[in-house]
Design an enzyme around this catalytic site. Sequence first.
Site, PDB file in Angstrom:
ATOM      1  N   GLU A 147       0.813  -1.219   0.000  1.00  0.00           N
ATOM      2  CA  GLU A 147       0.000   0.000   0.000  1.00  0.00           C
ATOM      3  C   GLU A 147       0.844   1.266   0.000  1.00  0.00           C
ATOM      4  O   GLU A 147       0.465   2.273  -0.611  1.00  0.00           O
ATOM      5  CB  GLU A 147      -0.947  -0.011   1.210  1.00  0.00           C
ATOM      6  N   PHE A 157      -8.382  -3.298   1.205  1.00  0.00           N
ATOM      7  CA  PHE A 157      -9.193  -3.209   2.424  1.00  0.00           C
ATOM      8  C   PHE A 157      -8.683  -2.015   3.229  1.00  0.00           C
ATOM      9  O   PHE A 157      -7.479  -1.877   3.441  1.00  0.00           O
ATOM     10  CB  PHE A 157      -9.088  -4.481   3.271  1.00  0.00           C
ATOM     11  N   HIS A 212      -9.680  -6.390   8.412  1.00  0.00           N
ATOM     12  CA  HIS A 212     -10.284  -6.119   7.119  1.00  0.00           C
ATOM     13  C   HIS A 212     -11.557  -5.272   7.222  1.00  0.00           C
ATOM     14  O   HIS A 212     -11.934  -4.623   6.245  1.00  0.00           O
ATOM     15  CB  HIS A 212     -10.622  -7.429   6.399  1.00  0.00           C
TER      16      HIS A 212
END
Length: 325
Positions: free
Chosen positions: A60, A83, A129
């Site tokens: 990410e 997520f 999540h």
Amino acid sequence: MAKKTMIKAITDALDLELAHDDKLLVFGEDVGKNGGVFRATEGLQEKHGEDRVFDTPLAESGIGGLSIGLALQGWHPVPEIQFFGFVFEVMDSIGGQMSRFRYRMDGSRHLPITIRSAFGGGAKTPEMHSDSFEGLITQFPGIRVVVPSNPYDAKGLLISSLRSEDPVLFLEHMRLYRSFREEVPDESYTVPLDKAAVAREGNDVTIVTYGAMVRESLKAADELAKNNISAEVIDLRTIAPLDVETILTSVKKTGRVVVVQEAQRQAGVGAQVAAEIAEKGILYLDAPISRVAAPDTPYPFAEAEPDWLPNSNDIVEAVKKVREF
């Protein structure tokens, strides 16, 4: 006009804007050939090419840095954080760079980045999540946070976000992806950013909420109507910045308010809504502001989700208390 799920409405918005804007790039973990973990980008790589819709490594932080670099070179990045529970890996890019870039450059440069991410509980996902961390991002001036509650708004708000010159975090609640359908135009259209919607009109109490809790609030309003309590439901749609005017207009009419969020109670969006009402509309109130939220604990394992998440029964009880005050 076809009835569509929210996930289909989101796919349509991306498809239309990829065709409309040749600088738009969609990327993230598994968004290409696989179409994303929820299939939000299904078919887009095949239609628009691997240069426009492509996979990234499982990183990410790298996705965030790539987005900033591409935006600085004139592209319109649409990164997906698979997520939102993993937002901490990209927090520096969002809070340290994207959100303050226009200020840093005295308005001479912009970062037209729309970050899409799935969030929220009720889907029984693994740990980390389902967390609702949207309140963390609302702390950063300079980035919009948009949370649709239905397919029509999802498509229109996403197109508006994709056409914004400034960064937008577009959060998609997992439980809403395929839980219901509604009529959505096939053609392109926009829904205004920074503007709340009156999801249901009422006279006795105002329920202010967003995301999946809009559905729970509408369910609660139906139940309350059986007891002759008329609840007005305000769907914030954009939670940063807040549309305070629409909130206050409703509160002035009803005199009572319940603020609902799925996230933990401490320091969330609901707290900001309550503060705005207290500062600017306290004389409109006939009862204290009530809040419905998740407990201030870590998000539980899947088996405990139904007990932990706020629901329509919690909202009904909160409304009855402010009515009886």
